[in-house]
Design an enzyme around this catalytic site. Structure first.
Site, PDB file in Angstrom:
ATOM      1  CE  LYS A  61      31.678  39.672  37.572  1.00  0.00           C
ATOM      2  NZ  LYS A  61      32.277  40.799  36.752  1.00  0.00           N
TER       3      LYS A  61
ATOM      4  CB  THR B 293      41.227  42.177  43.795  1.00  0.00           C
ATOM      5  OG1 THR B 293      39.904  41.439  43.919  1.00  0.00           O
ATOM      6  CG2 THR B 293      41.562  41.852  42.656  1.00  0.00           C
TER       7      THR B 293
ATOM      8  CE1 TYR C  62      31.808  38.699  41.175  1.00  0.00           C
ATOM      9  CE2 TYR C  62      32.204  36.325  41.196  1.00  0.00           C
ATOM     10  CZ  TYR C  62      32.674  37.637  40.866  1.00  0.00           C
ATOM     11  OH  TYR C  62      33.951  38.129  40.039  1.00  0.00           O
TER      12      TYR C  62
END
Length: 248
Positions: free
Chosen positions: A169, A200, A165
């Site tokens: 990015k 989220t 991840y």
């Protein structure tokens, strides 16, 4: 006059729908990009019930055929695109997030959405963005992708391994810089933003920020004027970041 048109990927929930809501409140027609027609239509209907001009757009960033069809649809219906917000992303890991446990399959899946999906969508829609009087592209990144931030012992998350991840990015940040160099002469502006540690589904709703607050920076950067930045990395209100400009 034709209203400005905005596409937000992954916009059926979380930060994505809040970005759509924020842009809709600013008078833009918002196209709610989502893989699921049911969830996308529901999100768009929710925004319409609030008086906003919102419509579902079938958009799976990992499927180039679907991306191409979406670009053709927008061209036929609107003839241009003013704002593209690349928000869709996933966070996956193996084992206990140890990098030594990361499998190629997991890394590939993360990069397919978070990096290659952004390449597919951005390049497919760039011809339409070039037709805008003030085209804007916003890439939703993360401070987890900042090498400076993640190697600073005084910062939160310093001890965390961010795996595929974080690497995705970081790659997205470099792509943002690269696009900015090409697009500089055209007046199109592209920037990366971080929403901060937001609650989220991506993180199991463990974040400390609300999606509505996290979305504000993307809305702002989508609407910058001709004197606004190009090829930068920004946040709004993230308490552990020292200035509005996030370090690379």
């Amino acid at each position: 006059m034709t209203k400005n048109i905005a596409i937000i990927t992954g916009a059926n929930k979380g930060i994505g729908i809040e970005i759509a809501r924020g842009l809709g409140k600013r008078g833009l027609t918002v196209l709610v990009g989502a893989r699921s027609a049911e969830r996308g239509e529901t999100a768009a209907a929710t925004l319409r019930d609030e008086g906003l001009d919102a419509h579902f757009l079938h958009l799976d960033v990992t499927d180039e055929t679907i991306v191409a069809a979406a670009a053709k649809q927008v061209e036929e219906q609107y003839g241009k695109l003013d704002v593209l917000v690349n928000n869709a992303a996933i966070a996956l890991a193996d084992g206990d997030w140890n990098t030594s446990e990361l499998t190629v399959a997991t890394a590939r899946k993360v990069f397919e959405t978070n990096v290659l999906g952004v390449v597919a969508v951005t390049n497919a829609f760039l011809p339409l963005i070039r037709k805008s009087d003030a085209g804007r592209i916003v890439n939703v990144s993360s401070e987890i992708g900042s090498l400076s931030f993640m190697t600073d012992p005084s910062k939160p998350f310093y001890t965390q391994q961010c795996g595929a991840y974080g690497a995705s990015k970081s790659a997205l940040n470099m792509l943002t810089v690269s696009w900015s160099k090409e697009l500089e002469p055209t007046g199109i502006k592209i920037n990366a933003v971080t929403p901060g540690f937001t609650a989220t589904d991506l993180n199991g709703n463990q974040g400390t920020r609300r999606p509505v607050d996290a979305a504000a920076v993307a809305v702002d950067m989508a609407l910058i004027g001709d004197d606004g930045p190009n090829g930068g990395f920004f946040h709004k209100g993230v308490e552990y970041l020292d200035s509005p400009v996030v370090p690379w």
